[in-house]
Design a protein around this motif. Structure first.
Motif, PDB file in Angstrom:
ATOM      1  N   SER A 196      29.519  87.501  45.653  1.00 44.84           N
ATOM      2  CA  SER A 196      28.323  87.983  44.953  1.00 44.84           C
ATOM      3  C   SER A 196      27.678  86.853  44.156  1.00 44.84           C
ATOM      4  O   SER A 196      26.452  86.793  44.026  1.00 44.84           O
ATOM      5  CB  SER A 196      28.675  89.147  44.026  1.00 44.84           C
ATOM      6  N   GLU A 197      28.495  85.942  43.630  1.00 44.11           N
ATOM      7  CA  GLU A 197      27.950  84.792  42.899  1.00 44.11           C
ATOM      8  C   GLU A 197      27.235  83.842  43.845  1.00 44.11           C
ATOM      9  O   GLU A 197      26.211  83.250  43.484  1.00 44.11           O
ATOM     10  CB  GLU A 197      29.081  84.066  42.165  1.00 44.11           C
ATOM     11  N   LEU A 216      24.616  76.250  38.446  1.00 45.60           N
ATOM     12  CA  LEU A 216      24.603  77.184  37.329  1.00 45.60           C
ATOM     13  C   LEU A 216      24.903  78.568  37.905  1.00 45.60           C
ATOM     14  O   LEU A 216      24.106  79.115  38.664  1.00 45.60           O
ATOM     15  CB  LEU A 216      23.246  77.173  36.628  1.00 45.60           C
ATOM     16  N   VAL A 217      26.052  79.118  37.549  1.00 49.43           N
ATOM     17  CA  VAL A 217      26.544  80.359  38.144  1.00 49.43           C
ATOM     18  C   VAL A 217      26.505  81.471  37.108  1.00 49.43           C
ATOM     19  O   VAL A 217      26.906  81.275  35.957  1.00 49.43           O
ATOM     20  CB  VAL A 217      27.993  80.185  38.660  1.00 49.43           C
ATOM     21  N   ARG A 218      26.013  82.632  37.527  1.00 52.27           N
ATOM     22  CA  ARG A 218      26.076  83.815  36.671  1.00 52.27           C
ATOM     23  C   ARG A 218      27.125  84.754  37.254  1.00 52.27           C
ATOM     24  O   ARG A 218      26.975  85.288  38.341  1.00 52.27           O
ATOM     25  CB  ARG A 218      24.718  84.517  36.579  1.00 52.27           C
ATOM     26  N   GLY A 219      28.221  84.943  36.517  1.00 50.52           N
ATOM     27  CA  GLY A 219      29.343  85.725  37.020  1.00 50.52           C
ATOM     28  C   GLY A 219      29.435  87.102  36.407  1.00 50.52           C
ATOM     29  O   GLY A 219      28.447  87.659  35.915  1.00 50.52           O
ATOM     30  N   LYS A 220      30.638  87.659  36.439  1.00 48.85           N
ATOM     31  CA  LYS A 220      30.868  88.989  35.895  1.00 48.85           C
ATOM     32  C   LYS A 220      30.554  89.017  34.400  1.00 48.85           C
ATOM     33  O   LYS A 220      30.743  88.037  33.690  1.00 48.85           O
ATOM     34  CB  LYS A 220      32.330  89.405  36.119  1.00 48.85           C
ATOM     35  N   LEU A 276      29.162  76.574  34.474  1.00 53.32           N
ATOM     36  CA  LEU A 276      28.832  75.470  35.366  1.00 53.32           C
ATOM     37  C   LEU A 276      29.948  75.313  36.383  1.00 53.32           C
ATOM     38  O   LEU A 276      31.126  75.280  36.025  1.00 53.32           O
ATOM     39  CB  LEU A 276      28.656  74.172  34.586  1.00 53.32           C
ATOM     40  N   ALA A 277      29.572  75.237  37.655  1.00 51.04           N
ATOM     41  CA  ALA A 277      30.533  74.973  38.723  1.00 51.04           C
ATOM     42  C   ALA A 277      30.241  73.566  39.247  1.00 51.04           C
ATOM     43  O   ALA A 277      29.244  73.354  39.949  1.00 51.04           O
ATOM     44  CB  ALA A 277      30.408  76.011  39.832  1.00 51.04           C
ATOM     45  N   PHE A 278      31.072  72.615  38.876  1.00 47.17           N
ATOM     46  CA  PHE A 278      30.865  71.229  39.289  1.00 47.17           C
ATOM     47  C   PHE A 278      31.293  71.060  40.737  1.00 47.17           C
ATOM     48  O   PHE A 278      32.367  71.507  41.138  1.00 47.17           O
ATOM     49  CB  PHE A 278      31.648  70.287  38.372  1.00 47.17           C
ATOM     50  N   MET A 279      30.433  70.400  41.513  1.00 48.31           N
ATOM     51  CA  MET A 279      30.650  70.306  42.949  1.00 48.31           C
ATOM     52  C   MET A 279      31.364  69.015  43.336  1.00 48.31           C
ATOM     53  O   MET A 279      30.908  67.925  42.972  1.00 48.31           O
ATOM     54  CB  MET A 279      29.309  70.383  43.696  1.00 48.31           C
ATOM     55  N   PRO A 280      32.457  69.117  44.088  1.00 45.04           N
ATOM     56  CA  PRO A 280      33.058  67.915  44.674  1.00 45.04           C
ATOM     57  C   PRO A 280      32.064  67.240  45.610  1.00 45.04           C
ATOM     58  O   PRO A 280      31.096  67.859  46.054  1.00 45.04           O
ATOM     59  CB  PRO A 280      34.259  68.469  45.461  1.00 45.04           C
ATOM     60  N   THR A 303      42.098  75.190  32.485  1.00 47.39           N
ATOM     61  CA  THR A 303      41.006  74.552  33.220  1.00 47.39           C
ATOM     62  C   THR A 303      40.614  75.395  34.437  1.00 47.39           C
ATOM     63  O   THR A 303      39.417  75.621  34.692  1.00 47.39           O
ATOM     64  CB  THR A 303      41.417  73.145  33.685  1.00 47.39           C
ATOM     65  N   VAL A 304      41.606  75.874  35.165  1.00 50.14           N
ATOM     66  CA  VAL A 304      41.326  76.687  36.349  1.00 50.14           C
ATOM     67  C   VAL A 304      40.685  78.010  35.943  1.00 50.14           C
ATOM     68  O   VAL A 304      39.770  78.505  36.610  1.00 50.14           O
ATOM     69  CB  VAL A 304      42.618  76.931  37.163  1.00 50.14           C
ATOM     70  N   ARG A 305      41.162  78.603  34.850  1.00 49.08           N
ATOM     71  CA  ARG A 305      40.554  79.843  34.352  1.00 49.08           C
ATOM     72  C   ARG A 305      39.073  79.655  34.081  1.00 49.08           C
ATOM     73  O   ARG A 305      38.241  80.474  34.480  1.00 49.08           O
ATOM     74  CB  ARG A 305      41.257  80.278  33.061  1.00 49.08           C
ATOM     75  N   ASP A 306      38.727  78.565  33.387  1.00 46.61           N
ATOM     76  CA  ASP A 306      37.320  78.312  33.057  1.00 46.61           C
ATOM     77  C   ASP A 306      36.495  78.047  34.315  1.00 46.61           C
ATOM     78  O   ASP A 306      35.342  78.483  34.417  1.00 46.61           O
ATOM     79  CB  ASP A 306      37.219  77.122  32.099  1.00 46.61           C
ATOM     80  N   ALA A 307      37.075  77.330  35.268  1.00 47.15           N
ATOM     81  CA  ALA A 307      36.355  77.023  36.505  1.00 47.15           C
ATOM     82  C   ALA A 307      36.060  78.286  37.307  1.00 47.15           C
ATOM     83  O   ALA A 307      35.028  78.390  37.971  1.00 47.15           O
ATOM     84  CB  ALA A 307      37.165  76.045  37.353  1.00 47.15           C
ATOM     85  N   MET A 308      36.961  79.265  37.222  1.00 46.12           N
ATOM     86  CA  MET A 308      36.797  80.498  38.000  1.00 46.12           C
ATOM     87  C   MET A 308      36.031  81.580  37.246  1.00 46.12           C
ATOM     88  O   MET A 308      35.682  82.617  37.830  1.00 46.12           O
ATOM     89  CB  MET A 308      38.165  81.031  38.420  1.00 46.12           C
ATOM     90  N   GLY A 309      35.795  81.368  35.969  1.00 45.66           N
ATOM     91  CA  GLY A 309      35.054  82.354  35.187  1.00 45.66           C
ATOM     92  C   GLY A 309      35.882  83.558  34.804  1.00 45.66           C
ATOM     93  O   GLY A 309      35.344  84.649  34.620  1.00 45.66           O
ATOM     94  N   HIS A 310      37.198  83.374  34.661  1.00 48.04           N
ATOM     95  CA  HIS A 310      38.061  84.476  34.247  1.00 48.04           C
ATOM     96  C   HIS A 310      38.089  84.594  32.728  1.00 48.04           C
ATOM     97  O   HIS A 310      37.960  83.605  32.007  1.00 48.04           O
ATOM     98  CB  HIS A 310      39.497  84.251  34.744  1.00 48.04           C
ATOM     99  N   ALA A 311      38.288  85.812  32.260  1.00 50.84           N
ATOM    100  CA  ALA A 311      38.425  86.033  30.812  1.00 50.84           C
ATOM    101  C   ALA A 311      39.853  85.773  30.359  1.00 50.84           C
ATOM    102  O   ALA A 311      40.089  85.475  29.191  1.00 50.84           O
ATOM    103  CB  ALA A 311      38.009  87.458  30.460  1.00 50.84           C
TER     104      ALA A 311
END
Length: 329
Positions: A184-185, A202-206, A212-216, A296-304
């Motif tokens: 959905s994102e 720039l991602v709008r999640g749940k 921000l999702a930085f791209m490799p 770090t992974v939590r923030d990258a995935m947008g988890h609470a």
């Protein structure tokens, strides 16, 4: 001993007549100037359309278990603690996982709170419902992480496609694998979501939360191929529909279309069954395998919560498999 209740609104025996619910929009009641019931009020307060759809389906199922035709006609204000506990037992007996049952419980508690706020439920009954404990237990995590060879096969399949769909699908799958986005994102991304200076999206999640999702570099390169050679730099959805005849449109894709595209590419590349969310699980597992910490992974995935992030780690399965292979009888 059961709680006192105004049981003339509810059947004394819960009816497990059907577990098939249909999605209804709580906003329709407002548009038609109809009074909201507690369940509709609860649904409107949820943060995303996906959450509203899920909880609406669950509450429709519960309403039918209680003997009503749909959530709109259910007498939610007459729910009592023993009704809730009976529902949980029936859901458990039907084979539903503890986590799913607890989602039902969350929806029921939220609806009870709205009933209390609307003065359709007394304080004591409301407090007793809120005191119902979550179901304990767990099930094996669903889904999997893709192997490196499977990832290469997916991209090779896209790159060998000379039509416009090839670069689009390669860029879309790269964003899901390299940035860990939900489908959905991905479909919500616009061309303006690309931040050139940061090399990020720039991602709008749940919960309507931006991140921000930085791209490799590999993701950045595939995005550039799609936008520079085919899509163009016009405003609108980043990933667009492509009609028959290889005609690129500026119409937004749906999350279901993402599912269909991955299914098609998976079949063409000859890899095992996988779903869009498995790409997100792959992202999490690869980040953790590279030594990144859970925060770090939590923030990258947008988890609470870090607890949610841990559920995406599929490295443990492989570790256990290697340990078992070392046993020799």
């Amino acid at each position: 001993m059961t709680d006192p209740a105004d049981d003339h609104f509810l059947p004394h025996r819960l009816q497990l007549s059907s577990f098939e619910g249909q999605d209804t929009s709580a906003l329709a009641a407002i548009n038609n100037s109809q009074p909201l019931n507690p369940a509709q009020s609860y649904l409107i307060g949820l943060s995303s359309a996906a959450s509203r759809k899920t909880m609406s389906s669950f509450l429709n199922i519960v309403a039918k278990m209680l003997g009503f035709s749909a959530l709109q006609s259910c007498a939610w204000g007459s729910l009592r603690r023993h009704h809730i506990r009976g529902l949980l037992e029936m859901l458990s007996a039907s084979g539903r996982a503890p986590a799913t049952i607890n989602t039902y419980l969350s929806a029921l508690k939220g609806t009870a709170r709205e009933a209390w706020m609307m003065k359709l439920m007394d304080t004591e009954s409301y407090q007793r419902i809120q005191a119902v404990r979550a179901v304990r237990g767990s099930r094996l995590a669903r889904g999997r992480a893709l192997a490196v060879g499977e990832i290469h096969a997916l991209f090779r399949c896209c790159e060998e496609d000379s039509a416009c769909r090839g670069p689009r699908d390669a860029a879309m799958l790269a964003v899901m694998l390299g940035c860990g986005l939900r489908r959905s994102e991905v479909t919500d991304l616009d061309y303006a979501s690309i931040l050139l200076q940061e090399q990020a999206l720039l991602v709008r999640g749940k919960g309507n939360k931006e991140r921000l999702a930085f791209m490799p570099e590999s993701v950045w390169r595939r995005i550039h191929i799609w936008t520079a050679t085919i899509r163009g730099e016009q405003d609108g959805p980043l990933f667009t529909r492509i009609r028959a005849g290889d005609s690129v449109t500026y119409e937004r894709m749906t999350p279901q279309a993402v599912y269909h595209i991955l299914s098609e590419r998976r079949t063409q590349s000859g890899i095992d069954e996988c779903a869009p969310h498995d790409l997100r699980r792959t992202f999490a597992s690869m980040m953790l395998d590279n030594g990144e910490d859970l925060i770090t992974v939590r923030d990258a995935m947008g988890h609470a919560s870090v607890t949610t992030t841990q559920k995406y780690d599929r490295r443990g399965d492989e570790r256990l498999r290697r340990a078992a292979d070392k046993l020799n009888f």
